[in-house]
Write an enzyme that holds these catalytic residues in place. Structure first.
Site, PDB file in Angstrom:
ATOM      1  N   GLY A  70      15.611  26.547  -1.440  1.00 25.38           N
ATOM      2  CA  GLY A  70      15.502  26.496  -3.473  1.00 25.38           C
ATOM      3  C   GLY A  70      15.255  24.947  -3.941  1.00 25.38           C
ATOM      4  O   GLY A  70      14.230  24.903  -3.990  1.00 25.38           O
ATOM      5  N   SER A  71      16.057  24.660  -5.102  1.00 30.38           N
ATOM      6  CA  SER A  71      15.563  24.343  -5.846  1.00 30.38           C
ATOM      7  C   SER A  71      14.871  22.800  -5.386  1.00 30.38           C
ATOM      8  O   SER A  71      14.558  21.300  -5.806  1.00 30.38           O
ATOM      9  CB  SER A  71      15.800  23.892  -7.380  1.00 30.38           C
ATOM     10  OG  SER A  71      16.560  25.024  -7.941  1.00 30.38           O
ATOM     11  N   THR A  72      15.739  22.631  -4.104  1.00 26.51           N
ATOM     12  CA  THR A  72      15.296  21.357  -3.772  1.00 26.51           C
ATOM     13  C   THR A  72      13.806  21.373  -3.177  1.00 26.51           C
ATOM     14  O   THR A  72      13.732  20.221  -2.732  1.00 26.51           O
ATOM     15  CB  THR A  72      16.090  21.254  -1.878  1.00 26.51           C
ATOM     16  OG1 THR A  72      15.268  21.888  -1.372  1.00 26.51           O
ATOM     17  CG2 THR A  72      17.385  21.415  -2.106  1.00 26.51           C
ATOM     18  N   PHE A  73      12.969  22.261  -3.299  1.00 27.17           N
ATOM     19  CA  PHE A  73      11.548  22.412  -3.288  1.00 27.17           C
ATOM     20  C   PHE A  73      10.847  22.060  -4.015  1.00 27.17           C
ATOM     21  O   PHE A  73       9.995  21.105  -4.215  1.00 27.17           O
ATOM     22  CB  PHE A  73      11.895  24.230  -2.998  1.00 27.17           C
ATOM     23  CG  PHE A  73      10.160  24.581  -2.480  1.00 27.17           C
ATOM     24  CD1 PHE A  73       9.989  24.180  -1.066  1.00 27.17           C
ATOM     25  CD2 PHE A  73       9.161  24.799  -3.043  1.00 27.17           C
ATOM     26  CE1 PHE A  73       8.705  24.623  -0.335  1.00 27.17           C
ATOM     27  CE2 PHE A  73       8.011  25.257  -2.947  1.00 27.17           C
ATOM     28  CZ  PHE A  73       7.823  25.503  -1.693  1.00 27.17           C
ATOM     29  N   LYS A  74      11.263  21.446  -5.714  1.00 31.05           N
ATOM     30  CA  LYS A  74      10.715  21.488  -6.874  1.00 31.05           C
ATOM     31  C   LYS A  74      10.718  20.244  -6.634  1.00 31.05           C
ATOM     32  O   LYS A  74       8.623  20.126  -6.816  1.00 31.05           O
ATOM     33  CB  LYS A  74      11.665  21.638  -8.074  1.00 31.05           C
ATOM     34  CG  LYS A  74      11.446  22.696  -7.963  1.00 31.05           C
ATOM     35  CD  LYS A  74      13.002  22.608  -9.030  1.00 31.05           C
ATOM     36  CE  LYS A  74      13.764  24.857  -9.331  1.00 31.05           C
ATOM     37  NZ  LYS A  74      14.037  25.044 -10.540  1.00 31.05           N
TER      38      LYS A  74
END
Lengths: 632, 364
Positions: free
Chosen positions: A328-332
């Protein structure tokens, strides 16, 4: 005396003496036969029978070494041994097993479950000399059997060391468990040429550290030359070679931190990995739900096994190690950092976010209706703006994304010192070609890149990989190989073999880039999606929320948590490290089907960090924080 | 005065017979001390039995053979009655109905038959000495068969065998025609399948096991395998007294009773065995000499039968322990632990002495 009568007597005596003579010859013949037999046995076959008698007399009895203990970094015992009596049957020496067990049951309680377990052991542990029909006998039961022992050749009481996991479910996946050696284990032992050392050993590490550090924990088997009687029972010890106890494992794990973390999950499923960034030492390694490893030691009963194996919660899976989740957004932050390094973006570059990204005739939505307006890199991380990354992903292309993300260890085994690690999926054109067989499936579509850029799609990484990547940021790009064991202790010599922290990779990131990303991550916890969870924190921290889709949403469909079945709800994620300036701990949290990361995962991380950095004891799980800013 | 009393006391005792029996008793006690090292009380018990048995021997030796003859019918009748009683009300021990509870103690009536049978048949043939016809052999066979069948039914194969032997020896020595003997032997062979069908499972197993002991090393073959190992591993000179591993590590079953020969063999080797067999051979030879020189038909038949029965004990026991005969419950005479057998055996020796010392009294 009459002459005729006398003659008759003479004749009669003659015939009698003849018969006595014949009998005498018969006696001599019979004795000769016996003598021939005795000469044959005692002279001609002497060597053969002497060897036979010797074999009868001396048997080599292996003495099991004490298995090493498993302790946490401060010495709390997670796996230990205790001595107890078992009632064991030597199947090779018992003619009618069923009858013997029936007769035993008349003296000592033998439940149906003991019988089924015994049957299973019979099948599984084929090489074993003796198998327990009952374990943990009471003193009274031992005495009862001792009185009746003579009636049961091939059955005996044995004092055995049992493995015990005093903390039960706590860290159960990590510690693992030992179980009876089965045919597959025997094969492994033979392949490793350890057959001699496993004589007398009937248990072996099956999972977790018990399995991975088997060679350290097991120790060296000793031997005793024993005179035995025909029932196989020892009469006298002739010589003895003492066994060498296995080594103790002292983990890097902080069991109290582990406890806090496990409690913080409450009834939720999920995983948490906390790493010391400067060493790679694992501080907490949570997979929920857990199981009681003590169940496996004597051979688990079929009912419990069925329950553990068929539970939809899959308690036997070590989620932190083998569970894979879209980040999820922890990828960003990783993608942003990669874009900076590649020169594809500067921190100052902005985009306008209308709330969606139009790609061909497909519209990729942002969570925030109407969009975030003007967004630079800092804001894209702090508010977790999807549109920024749709655009960035589209600009980078899938192979660049894969290269950037791969550097941080995503999609590759970390090399942690416990078996069973999953690789995960780092999507790329090459990966897709290999993964699928049909040509139309092998082709990479540019549209797929867009959702990869926000950590969805094919992305699938283990919580361990996520924590390792977070630690890499905290450690300015230097990645230490994660490890669970701090040192191995030889209990005889007291010698400690320290596991040296090992640098897996130095990403050689530009300091200004890493500083910028750290600042943005700190912003998440002070003014962004993690701010509520980290309100009034007494230390500085960096974090990033994430929500991983379990089911793909249709276009224009708004995700409605209440309408989606529990198992199809999004996973909540959170990655963090603290303190910001000199990070002592980095972690990744996944809470399955819990919805938004900010709401379900961040509070877990907060409790763990609070405990680790401030020593705060949190006895009850924090109440869920309802929020209206869950827009990651 | 004391010397005279002593001479009177030992007057009826045959010195060679007594010396041989005593030597065997001595070897028995020595072996028992090793075999029963865990239960030393057995040695003392055996010593006590020996005293009783010697007393019985002395007493019997005082009787004139004619007196013994008078006991024949009553003992036989009593024995037969007791065997019937056992069959009806006997106590079952180890799956066999052998014992009769007579208030104070339990007795084994089959044991009585070991003496009663030769007594009875010898008396019967003696009575019909002048007019022996085929019919008499037939009657004797019936007298033999009735108790033997009762004993075999208990089941006690060992005793049945010994009683049969005792009876058969009388019939043989009484002069049963060779052609009938050969006919009987053929008939016996022919009836083997029938006997087989009458046998108990464990008895069949013992015979099958003899053919291939390794077929069931933990079951019926165990006795044979272990005792043969004990004998073989004794070698020429043996392992030494108290040093038999097979015996002391309890590999030999029944090692102080029926299998005591395995212990002896293991510890004293072939040399010991030769000595033992020689003692037996001399004792049997002495017995046969006594029989050959006995004055009356009764005395001859009785002495011959008692002696040959003694031989049968030795042959069956040693054959069984060394693995050439099936396992049947026959002790090694004068050596095996057990008071009853000892008394019976010395009763027989007493009879031999009585016959020998009284031979001239009858003749004149």
């Amino acid at each position: 005396m009459h002459l005729a009568e006398f003659k008759d007597h003479q004749r009669e005596l003659y015939f009698f003496q003849l018969r006595i003579g014949i009998a005498g010859i018969f006696v001599l013949a019979a004795f000769s036969l016996l003598l021939v037999r005795l000469v044959y046995l005692q002279v001609l076959q002497y060597d053969y029978y002497r060897t036979k008698a010797e074999d009868n007399r001396i048997s080599i009895v292996p003495i099991m070494p004490n298995r090493g203990l498993i302790l946490d970094r401060s010495g709390t015992v997670l796996a230990r041994n205790y001595s107890a009596y078992t009632l064991e049957i030597f199947p090779g020496k018992v003619a009618d097993l069923e009858k013997t067990i029936d007769e035993l049951a008349a003296i000592i309680e033998i439940r149906a479950s003991d019988r089924t377990r015994f049957k299973r052991l019979r099948i599984e542990a084929k090489g074993a000399d003796s198998l327990p029909i009952r374990t943990r006998l009471s003193d009274e039961e031992v005495a009862k059997f001792a009185v009746n022992r003579y009636r049961f050749p091939g059955v005996d009481i044995q004092a055995r060391l049992f493995r015990q996991y005093p903390l039960n479910e706590l860290a159960s996946h990590l510690v693992g468990y030992i179980g009876r050696i089965n045919e597959r284990d025997v094969q492994h032992i033979e392949d490793a040429d350890l057959t001699a050392n496993y004589k007398g050993t009937d248990h072996i590490g099956k999972t977790g550290l018990e399995q991975s550090y088997e060679s350290e924990l097991h120790g060296i088997t000793g031997y005793e030359q024993v005179e035995v009687d025909s029932g196989g029972r020892g009469v006298r010890t002739l010589s003895r070679t003492s066994p060498t106890s296995g080594n103790n494992l002292v983990m890097t794990l902080d069991i109290r931190l582990q406890q806090v973390a496990e409690k913080a999950f409450g009834e939720n499923r999920g995983a948490l990995v906390a790493i010391e960034p400067a060493t790679g030492g694992i501080l907490a390694f949570v997979s929920k739900p857990g199981f009681d490893p003590n169940l496996f030691v004597d051979g688990i009963d079929p009912a419990s096994w069925e329950l553990l194996n068929t539970s939809p919660d899959r308690p036997m899976v070590n989620r932190a190690l083998a569970g894979t989740y879209p980040p999820g957004s922890t990828f960003k932050p990783y993608l942003a950092l990669g874009a900076l390094e590649l020169g594809k973006r500067t921190p100052q570059q902005t985009i306008h976010d209308p709330g969606f990204f139009q790609f061909g005739n497909h519209r990729f939505r942002d969570d925030k209706v109407g969009g975030h307006g003007t967004v630079d890199m800092y804001k894209s991380i702090v508010v977790s703006c999807d549109t920024y990354y749709y655009v960035l992903g589209n600009d980078l292309g899938i192979d660049n994304i894969a290269r950037i993300i791969g550097q941080f260890g995503f999609g590759a085994k970390t090399g942690i010192d416990v078996e069973g690690e999953a690789t995960g999926v780092l999507p790329s054109q090459e990966w897709k070609r290999k993964r699928f067989r049909k040509p139309e499936q092998q082709k990479w579509y540019a549209g797929e890149t867009i959702s990869i850029a926000i950590g969805q799609g094919y992305n699938a990484y283990t919580p361990l990989q996520m924590a390792q990547a977070m630690a890499a940021i905290a450690n300015n790009g230097v990645i230490y190989r994660p490890h669970l064991v701090n040192y191995i202790e030889n209990i005889r010599s007291g010698e400690r073999a320290l596991v040296e922290p090992k640098v897996a990779r130095d990403l050689k990131l530009k300091p200004e880039h890493i500083e910028f990303i750290k600042r943005a991550l700190a912003g998440v916890n002070t003014e962004g999606t993690g701010a509520r969870a980290f309100a009034k924190a007494e230390y500085t921290s960096a974090g990033k929320t994430g929500t991983a889709q379990v089911v793909a949403l249709k276009q224009n469909e708004k995700y409605d948590e209440k309408r989606v079945a529990e198992r199809h709800r999004d996973h909540a994620l959170f990655i963090a490290f603290a303190p910001l300036e000199s990070p002592k701990i980095a972690l990744a949290v996944v809470v399955e089907n819990a919805g938004f990361g900010a709401r379900a995962a961040a509070p877990v991380a907060r409790q763990v960090l609070d405990y680790y950095l401030l020593g705060k004891r949190i006895d009850k799980p924090a109440a869920e924080v309802p929020g209206d800013d869950d827009d990651d | 005065m004391i010397r005279t009393l002593w001479l009177r006391f030992i007057d009826k005792i045959d010195a060679p017979l007594f010396a041989l029996a005593f030597a065997l008793l001595l070897l028995g006690i020595i072996t028992l001390a090793s075999a029963a090292h865990e239960t030393p009380s057995r040695v003392a018990g055996q010593a006590a039995s020996i005293l009783v048995a010697l007393g019985v021997m002395w007493a019997v030796a005082q009787f004139q053979p004619q007196t013994l003859m008078r006991f024949a019918l009553p003992t036989y009748a009593l024995g037969l009655a007791l065997l019937v009683a056992v069959a009806l009300f006997g106590d079952v021990v180890n799956g066999a109905r052998r014992w009769l509870n007579v208030g104070l103690t339990r007795i084994q009536p089959s044991e009585i038959m070991k003496i009663a049978m030769p007594l009875m048949l010898a008396w019967y043939f003696h009575k019909h000495e002048a007019t022996l016809r085929l019919r008499d052999y037939f009657v004797a066979s019936l007298l033999l068969a009735a108790p033997v069948l009762l004993i075999a039914r208990q089941p006690d194969l060992g005793t049945a065998l010994l009683v049969t032997a005792a009876g058969f020896y009388v019939i043989f020595l009484a002069g049963l025609a060779w052609k009938i003997l050969i006919g009987l032997a053929l008939a016996a062979c022919a009836s083997l399948p029938f006997l087989w069908s009458l046998m108990h499972d464990y008895q069949r197993r013992r015979i099958l096991t003899l053919l291939d002991p390794t077929s069931d090393p933990l079951g019926a073959g165990y006795h044979i395998i272990q005792s043969v190992i004990a004998v073989g591993s004794g070698g020429l000179a043996g392992k030494g007294w108290l040093k038999g591993t097979q015996a002391h590590l309890e590999f030999i079953p029944e090692r102080s009773t029926d299998f005591i020969f395995a212990v002896f063999s293991e510890e004293f080797g072939l040399i010991g065995n030769c000595l033992l067999l020689l003692l037996y051979l001399l004792l049997i030879g002495r017995g046969l000499t006594i029989a050959a020189n006995a004055p009356t038909f009764f005395a001859r038949l009785l002495a011959g039968s008692v002696t040959l029965t003694f031989f049968t004990y030795v042959f069956v026991n040693v054959g069984m322990v060394s693995g050439i005969l099936p396992v049947v419950g026959v002790p090694l005479p004068l050596v095996s632990f057990g008071g009853t057998a000892l008394v019976t055996l010395f009763l027989g020796i007493g009879i031999l002495m009585s016959i020998h010392r009284h031979r001239k009294l009858v003749q004149t």
